[in-house]
Structures are given as structure tokens and as C-alpha cells.
Scaffold this active site. Structure first.
Site, PDB file in Angstrom:
ATOM      1  N   TYR A 226     -10.097  -1.523  -4.743  1.00 31.19           N
ATOM      2  CA  TYR A 226      -9.572  -1.944  -6.041  1.00 31.19           C
ATOM      3  C   TYR A 226     -10.474  -3.039  -6.587  1.00 31.19           C
ATOM      4  O   TYR A 226     -11.008  -3.845  -5.825  1.00 31.19           O
ATOM      5  CB  TYR A 226      -8.129  -2.461  -5.891  1.00 31.19           C
ATOM      6  CG  TYR A 226      -7.509  -2.894  -7.201  1.00 31.19           C
ATOM      7  CD1 TYR A 226      -7.263  -1.961  -8.208  1.00 31.19           C
ATOM      8  CD2 TYR A 226      -7.198  -4.218  -7.433  1.00 31.19           C
ATOM      9  CE1 TYR A 226      -6.707  -2.353  -9.417  1.00 31.19           C
ATOM     10  CE2 TYR A 226      -6.633  -4.623  -8.639  1.00 31.19           C
ATOM     11  CZ  TYR A 226      -6.398  -3.682  -9.627  1.00 31.19           C
ATOM     12  OH  TYR A 226      -5.860  -4.064 -10.829  1.00 31.19           O
ATOM     13  N   TYR A 236      -7.585 -11.714  -6.763  1.00 31.34           N
ATOM     14  CA  TYR A 236      -7.915 -10.431  -6.155  1.00 31.34           C
ATOM     15  C   TYR A 236      -9.418 -10.296  -5.873  1.00 31.34           C
ATOM     16  O   TYR A 236      -9.875 -10.535  -4.766  1.00 31.34           O
ATOM     17  CB  TYR A 236      -7.370  -9.240  -6.982  1.00 31.34           C
ATOM     18  CG  TYR A 236      -7.373  -8.012  -6.105  1.00 31.34           C
ATOM     19  CD1 TYR A 236      -6.241  -7.629  -5.404  1.00 31.34           C
ATOM     20  CD2 TYR A 236      -8.554  -7.307  -5.871  1.00 31.34           C
ATOM     21  CE1 TYR A 236      -6.277  -6.558  -4.518  1.00 31.34           C
ATOM     22  CE2 TYR A 236      -8.604  -6.250  -4.990  1.00 31.34           C
ATOM     23  CZ  TYR A 236      -7.465  -5.874  -4.319  1.00 31.34           C
ATOM     24  OH  TYR A 236      -7.520  -4.840  -3.432  1.00 31.34           O
TER      25      TYR A 236
HETATM   26  P1  NAD Z   1       1.002   1.099   0.948  1.00 35.28           P
HETATM   27  O1  NAD Z   1       1.593  -0.200   1.341  1.00 35.28           O
HETATM   28  O2  NAD Z   1       1.796   1.990   0.063  1.00 35.28           O
HETATM   29  O3  NAD Z   1       0.629   1.973   2.253  1.00 35.28           O
HETATM   30  C1  NAD Z   1       0.001   1.418   3.365  1.00 35.28           C
HETATM   31  C2  NAD Z   1      -0.066   2.446   4.468  1.00 35.28           C
HETATM   32  O4  NAD Z   1      -0.751   1.856   5.591  1.00 35.28           O
HETATM   33  C3  NAD Z   1       1.307   2.899   4.997  1.00 35.28           C
HETATM   34  O5  NAD Z   1       1.243   4.265   5.342  1.00 35.28           O
HETATM   35  C4  NAD Z   1       1.476   2.059   6.266  1.00 35.28           C
HETATM   36  O6  NAD Z   1       2.352   2.626   7.239  1.00 35.28           O
HETATM   37  C5  NAD Z   1       0.039   2.068   6.761  1.00 35.28           C
HETATM   38  N1  NAD Z   1      -0.254   0.986   7.703  1.00 35.28           N
HETATM   39  C6  NAD Z   1      -0.189  -0.358   7.518  1.00 35.28           C
HETATM   40  N2  NAD Z   1      -0.570  -0.993   8.643  1.00 35.28           N
HETATM   41  C7  NAD Z   1      -0.903  -0.035   9.548  1.00 35.28           C
HETATM   42  C8  NAD Z   1      -1.356  -0.060  10.885  1.00 35.28           C
HETATM   43  N3  NAD Z   1      -1.603  -1.197  11.539  1.00 35.28           N
HETATM   44  N4  NAD Z   1      -1.543   1.131  11.518  1.00 35.28           N
HETATM   45  C9  NAD Z   1      -1.287   2.313  10.893  1.00 35.28           C
HETATM   46  N5  NAD Z   1      -0.879   2.389   9.603  1.00 35.28           N
HETATM   47  C10 NAD Z   1      -0.689   1.229   8.955  1.00 35.28           C
HETATM   48  O7  NAD Z   1      -0.432   0.755   0.362  1.00 35.28           O
HETATM   49  P2  NAD Z   1      -1.318   1.273  -0.874  1.00 35.28           P
HETATM   50  O8  NAD Z   1      -1.126   0.337  -2.006  1.00 35.28           O
HETATM   51  O9  NAD Z   1      -1.183   2.733  -1.081  1.00 35.28           O
HETATM   52  O10 NAD Z   1      -2.773   0.953  -0.307  1.00 35.28           O
HETATM   53  C11 NAD Z   1      -3.590   1.906   0.347  1.00 35.28           C
HETATM   54  C12 NAD Z   1      -5.043   1.599   0.031  1.00 35.28           C
HETATM   55  O11 NAD Z   1      -5.245   1.759  -1.384  1.00 35.28           O
HETATM   56  C13 NAD Z   1      -5.443   0.166   0.376  1.00 35.28           C
HETATM   57  O12 NAD Z   1      -6.763   0.144   0.835  1.00 35.28           O
HETATM   58  C14 NAD Z   1      -5.356  -0.523  -0.976  1.00 35.28           C
HETATM   59  O13 NAD Z   1      -6.164  -1.666  -1.081  1.00 35.28           O
HETATM   60  C15 NAD Z   1      -5.863   0.590  -1.879  1.00 35.28           C
HETATM   61  N6  NAD Z   1      -5.537   0.410  -3.307  1.00 35.28           N
HETATM   62  C16 NAD Z   1      -4.274   0.088  -3.690  1.00 35.28           C
HETATM   63  C17 NAD Z   1      -4.030  -0.118  -5.041  1.00 35.28           C
HETATM   64  C18 NAD Z   1      -2.649  -0.498  -5.534  1.00 35.28           C
HETATM   65  O14 NAD Z   1      -2.513  -0.974  -6.678  1.00 35.28           O
HETATM   66  N7  NAD Z   1      -1.597  -0.292  -4.755  1.00 35.28           N
HETATM   67  C19 NAD Z   1      -5.042   0.050  -5.987  1.00 35.28           C
HETATM   68  C20 NAD Z   1      -6.305   0.440  -5.554  1.00 35.28           C
HETATM   69  C21 NAD Z   1      -6.553   0.612  -4.201  1.00 35.28           C
END
Ligand code: NAD
Length: 396
Positions: A226, A236
Site C-alpha cells: 500500500y 503510513y
Molecule cells: P486482514 O487483516 O484482512 O488479513 C490478514 C490475514 O493474515 C488473515 O488471513 C490472518 O489470519 C492472516 N495472518 C495474520 N497473522 C498471521 C500469521 N502469523 N500466520 C498466518 N496468517 C496470519 O488484512 P488485509 O488488510 O487484507 O491485508 C493483507 C495484505 O494486503 C497486507 O500486506 C496489507 O498491507 C495489504 N494491503 C492492505 C490494504 C488495506 O487497506 N486493507 C491496502 C493495500 C494493501
């Protein structure tokens, strides 16, 4: 524990309970959106790290129900116990597994710490026995901490780097707009955040999969990042988490070289847009920014949730037969709608004006709040929240 009425128990950016039926309805809607997209082509075997919610869940559902892939997911969720519901991610996957079974697809989950040797070994065993080499590996972990093999723990911090930050944020308990003041991270906190959310573990996964002979010819791997706007940059992109994302993006080059050399494969980072997930709700200022952003994007008819973004990522960039278009730094950009100048100018205007009194009128706080509650299966249309529901649902 069997059937019970489940009420939300919100604590800031988390709910202590999750509604199993609400989570199931959310997943059914996502699967319906994937099926309606009528994607073309097939993906063989796909591994999704972080598969139970947000961008990872959307990726697993797209691969499984959009491209008929056999999908192995890894997540870290709490199962139901005597006195507690499971976490939302658990219930999401219970329903996803059920739907996959119903349509004759293979979707399996390893629930445990993806950083650990044990979970890596369990994944390699499952792949060797029941799947075979991978065609796609999605890295979508959003973790608060990482434990090392010798008991050391690194906690990720959400702090500015080098200077303190003062700016508006939500008090998520009351919905009031308040001033957040954050002191800069220490060097140790910065290093720990990079250890948790940087590219080291992604690389570790790829090396282990390669060594086990589990990367198929032309295998691809994608990790999510992000960038976001200037208003959230002190927290961020220029903060601890942004430094970790820079590390992840820099690691892509080395991982890409490994993929090219060994299986004629590729590695990319995809920069996705801001969406409401458990991970993004924990970041100071970001929920308020998202409320303003969603207001602007919805007015323009350009709002996309995680499932729509991931459908676009696969259809246009990393799905079967697609070659991604990338920016000058080699990254796929699915955050293009969020980052349009006009959108960001409008969001910055709202940001300057927002107060507790006008937040409901000038931003989409209502939409943000609804999305947030729905993460835990609450406030989902069509669910009877007065009716008892089975909370002891096994992940089979
Ligand atoms: P989320 O919180 O919805 O999901 C996180 C996932 O990681 C879950 O499946 C959780 O069970 C898993 N997880 C966490 N710790 C773990 C561990 N130790 N072992 C195994 N699984 C584990 O998160 P999200 O927002 O979908 O983020 C996912 C990726 O997308 C991240 O890299 C985040 O930076 C990126 N991202 C998010 C956004 C946003 O606005 N949410 C935007 C761009 C990029």
C-alpha cells in the site's frame, strides 16, 4: 457450546465476537461476485498466505471459484471454544470450504503461524501429498507480530519515523474526530516492524517451496502493498509500516530473480487500494481517511471493495495468460482509482474540514462503520440477529 444469540462486542478496532451466519453470508456474496465475473482460463495449484480475510480471502475465492484452482490457504485464526465464538476469519473459511466442497473444488486450510517452521513444513507436506507444484503464490499476511524459532518476538509498530505526528483520527469507540499524537518509533520498533511486515518471510516461503520442488514451471508470486496519500504518509508510507512495505517491494527483485532462474517464473508486488479490513482499521488516521475517500469514490461511482480489486488484479494482470502492466518501479497498481489527482484533492479538502460535528455529513463514516461491523459478520442484510445460531462450526 452450541446455538446462541451472538451480539457484537466492539473494542476499538476489533470485535471480541464474530457472527458465524453473517460471515457466511459475506462469503456467499463474494463467491457470487467471483462467479458473476465469468473469468476466463484455469489456474492449477494456488497457495494463499493470509487466506481468511481481506485481500487474501478475496484472492483465495477468486482462484478457487473463478479459475477452478486447487487452493491451499494459511491463516492464524481462533477456533470456537466453550465460552468464545471463533474469529471472523475462521467462520469465513468454514463457509468457503463448504461452498468449495459443494462445487467439487479443493480448498484446504492450514491454521497456524505462517512465520513458523512447523506451518511451513505442514504446507509443504500438504502440497506434496495432495496438490503438487504451485502455479501461483499470494503473500497477503497482515500480522501484528512474528515469533522466531528461538522464542524471540518482534512486534510491529504503527508509528511515524524521525518526527512526531499530530493529526485527526477517529476515536473508534465513540466515532468522535480527535487529535492523534504519536511520538516517532525507536530504531528497535522500526527494525521489528520490518521484520514482521517486510519481505523476509515472503522470500523464506519461496526458497523453501523451491527447495521442496513445489514451484511449477512459470510459477508466479505476488505480495500486496500500500502507498496511500500525503495525508496519511507520516503515519503510513513514511512511517514504520511504510518502511516495511519498502522492504517488501525491494525484496521482490531478489525473489523475482529466484523465480526466473529456477522455474522461469516471476514475482511482483501489487499496490492495492485502501479498504476496510482488520489490519487497516488498526492504523491511526487511516479509518478517517477511508471514510473521506469512500465518500468521494462512491460519488464518482468508482468505489471497489477487496473482492472487486482482486478480481481486477487477476483479470487484468496476474490471471492465466495475462502479463501485468507495472509502474516505473515494477509494481502492479490496483490503487489507480484511489490515487487519481482529482480524488486526492477532494479527499484533502474534506480532511482539512472534518470535525466530530460534520463527519457524518461530509464523509462516508456510516459506510465505513457498516463495512467495519460486517468484517465480523454484524449488520449483514438478511441475517436474523435475534435468532440463536450454531457457533461451534468446525473448519473441515
Ligand atoms: P486482514 O487483516 O484482512 O488479513 C490478514 C490475514 O493474515 C488473515 O488471513 C490472518 O489470519 C492472516 N495472518 C495474520 N497473522 C498471521 C500469521 N502469523 N500466520 C498466518 N496468517 C496470519 O488484512 P488485509 O488488510 O487484507 O491485508 C493483507 C495484505 O494486503 C497486507 O500486506 C496489507 O498491507 C495489504 N494491503 C492492505 C490494504 C488495506 O487497506 N486493507 C491496502 C493495500 C494493501
Amino acid at each position: 457450546m452450541a446455538e446462541q444469540v451472538v451480539q457484537p462486542r466492539m473494542r476499538g478496532f476489533i470485535s471480541l465476537t464474530a457472527h458465524p451466519e453473517g460471515c457466511a453470508v459475506n462469503v456467499r456474496r463474494q463467491v457470487a461476485a467471483v462467479q458473476a465475473a465469468a473469468l476466463r482460463g484455469e489456474l492449477g495449484n494456488v497457495l494463499v498466505l493470509g487466506s481468511s480475510s481481506g485481500y487474501g480471502l478475496a484472492s483465495a475465492l477468486t482462484a478457487c471459484f473463478g479459475y477452478e484452482a486447487d487452493v491451499l490457504g494459511v491463516c492464524f485464526e481462533r477456533e470456537p471454544t466453550e465460552d468464545k465464538t471463533a474469529t471472523a476469519g475462521w467462520y469465513n473459511l468454514v463457509e468457503a470450504h463448504r461452498l468449495a466442497r459443494e462445487s467439487g473444488r479443493l480448498l484446504e486450510t492450514v491454521n497456524g503461524d505462517a512465520f513458523s517452521d512447523d506451518v511451513k513444513a505442514a504446507v509443504i507436506e500438504a502440497l506434496s501429498e495432495r496438490f503438487g507444484p504451485l502455479d501461483l503464490v499470494i503473500y497477503s499476511l497482515a500480522a501484528p507480530r512474528r515469533r522466531g524459532p528461538n522464542g524471540e518476538t518482534w512486534n510491529s509498530a504503527l508509528k511515524p519515523v524521525g518526527e512526531s505526528y499530530t493529526g485527526p483520527t477517529f476515536d473508534l469507540r465513540t466515532g468522535a474526530v480527535v487529535a492523534a499524537h504519536l511520538e516517532p518509533a525507536t530504531d528497535e520498533e522500526l527494525a521489528a516492524t520490518i521484520k514482521v511486515m517486510g519481505g523476509e518471510d515472503w522470500q523464506d516461503w519461496i526458497v523453501r517451496l523451491r527447495d521442496a520442488g513445489l514451484l511449477a514451471p512459470s510459477c508466479r508470486t505476488v505480495a500486496y502493498s500500500y502507498i496511500g496519500p500525503e495525508v496519511s504518509a507520516p503515519i503510513y508510507r513514511r512511517g514504520t509500516i511504510g518502511r516495511a512495505k519498502e522492504h517488501l517491494e525491494a525484496s521482490a527483485a531478489g525473489i523475482d530473480a529466484t523465480m526466473r532462474e529456477t522455474v522461469d517464473g516471476r514475482a511482483w508486488v501489487s499496490v492495492n487500494a485502501a479498504v476496510v479490513t482488520q489490519a487497516s482499521s488498526a492504523i491511526p488516521a487511516v479509518p478517517l481517511y477511508m471514510s473521506a475517500l469512500f465518500r468521494v469514490l462512491k460519488e464518482r461511482g468508482e468505489y471497489e471493495g477487496p473482492q472487486e480489486q482482486i478480481l481486477r488484479l487477476f483479470r487484468d494482470h496476474v490471471g492465466p495468460g495475462r502479463e501485468p502492466s507495472v509502474d516505473s518501479e515494477g509494481r502492479i497498481r490496483v490503487d489507480d482509482l484511489e490515487m487519481q489527482d482529482e480524488v486526492q484533492q477532494h479527499v484533502a479538502e474534506l480532511w482539512r474540514q472534518v470535525t466530530s460535528e460534520n463527519v457524518d455529513q461530509i464523509t462516508d463514516y456510516t459506510g465505513y462503520r457498516r463495512d467495519f461491523e460486517q468484517l465480523f459478520g454484524f449488520g449483514v442484510e438478511g441475517v436474523d440477529y435475534d435468532a440463536p445460531t450454531e457457533v461451534d462450526r468446525p473448519l473441515v
